[in-house]
Design an enzyme around this catalytic site. Sequence first.
Site, short mmCIF file in Angstrom:
data_model
loop_
_atom_site.label_atom_id
_atom_site.label_comp_id
_atom_site.label_asym_id
_atom_site.label_seq_id
_atom_site.Cartn_x
_atom_site.Cartn_y
_atom_site.Cartn_z
N ALA A 135 48.51 50.05 -45.89
CA ALA A 135 47.69 48.99 -46.91
C ALA A 135 48.38 48.56 -47.99
O ALA A 135 48.44 47.29 -48.41
CB ALA A 135 46.28 49.52 -47.15
N LYS A 186 48.14 60.01 -33.82
CA LYS A 186 49.44 59.89 -34.73
C LYS A 186 49.36 60.51 -36.13
O LYS A 186 50.12 61.02 -36.83
CB LYS A 186 49.95 58.39 -34.73
N ASP A 239 52.70 52.98 -34.92
CA ASP A 239 51.84 53.58 -35.82
C ASP A 239 52.52 55.09 -36.26
O ASP A 239 52.46 55.27 -37.40
CB ASP A 239 50.41 53.69 -35.24
N ARG A 250 49.44 59.24 -46.15
CA ARG A 250 48.76 60.09 -46.92
C ARG A 250 48.56 61.45 -45.87
O ARG A 250 48.68 62.82 -46.35
CB ARG A 250 47.42 59.84 -47.09
N VAL A 270 40.77 60.38 -48.40
CA VAL A 270 40.64 61.25 -46.97
C VAL A 270 41.90 61.25 -46.01
O VAL A 270 42.63 60.02 -46.02
CB VAL A 270 39.68 60.29 -46.33
#
Length: 326
Positions: A135, A186, A239, A250, A270
């Site tokens: 993002a 992944k 990915d 994260r 999360v």
Amino acid sequence: MSGQAALPVLGAGGWGTALAVSAARGGHAVNLWARREVFAAQLSAARVNAEYLPGVALPGAVQVTADLSAAVQGADFALVVVPSVGITELLSELPRTLGVVLCAKGLGPDGERLTDVATGLGFPRVAVLSGPNHAEEIGRGLPAATVVASTDEALALRVQAALMTPTLRVYTSRDVPGVELGGVLKNVIALAAGLVDGLHLGDNAKSALMTRGLREMARYVASQGGQTDTVYGLSGLGDLVATATSRHSRNRAAGEAIALGEHPAQGGKVVEGLRTARLLDAWAQAHGHDLPIVAAVARVASGKWTPQEGIGRLMGRDAKAEDPAG
């Protein structure tokens, strides 16, 4: 989209905000929905998501709302960008005539695919969006590519047209399980890569882990009816590389935190891979499938094994040949 209706982006976390910004830059009006009214009001006033995507201004074409009905009014489809644990609740509130594009990379309450959750709730038009898409980078307009998969070709093409921009290439696919599960698996391999980073085991170890992790992903995808070739595309290999190596990831950061004895979900964000590892390890044990990296991550994350024990058990597995079935 239907007529001039705005594109609904349901979920104002980092990924939802980035998709809203990208679509607006591509010339679309966007309704960005946040469940919390206070947060929606703050975001609307500040025009920047300081909590989840700092430094990225919301274009004027992005309208923020906490009114779900208003957000989807007149729309042909919506991007559903909430964590997997919130998918069922949100879908239950949406009209079944709406096409849903699932953008979370996790599993349903009982370990089922999120697309199966959606179809089980009565949505006839379902798609999944997945790829190497941080993002932080897409929100800033850096070049990227993603995949939208659906058995409804018309829906996939409409999503492609809505999201394609000069800096975001959107590919279509009919292999829904392959695209969806590549993004799910992944995250677990990225957690393992973070453990390697936290233990300072080196580039050789991380490269070997990612390569064997890719084979593990392919085996699981095949067991669920997906195509193994898809795993070596954007939604699998692409990915995995992004998630297992990036400072933005994260899941990788959570694995590193576990290795250092810290809490894996820092900042309250999360970490999908933690829940996914637990669900998949339970599935593998119940069905007699061999998912050794998933098992190691699940047991290290739960405290059953130390990080060192997890790595040691992977290294101590029986000798074998490297082959396509490996």
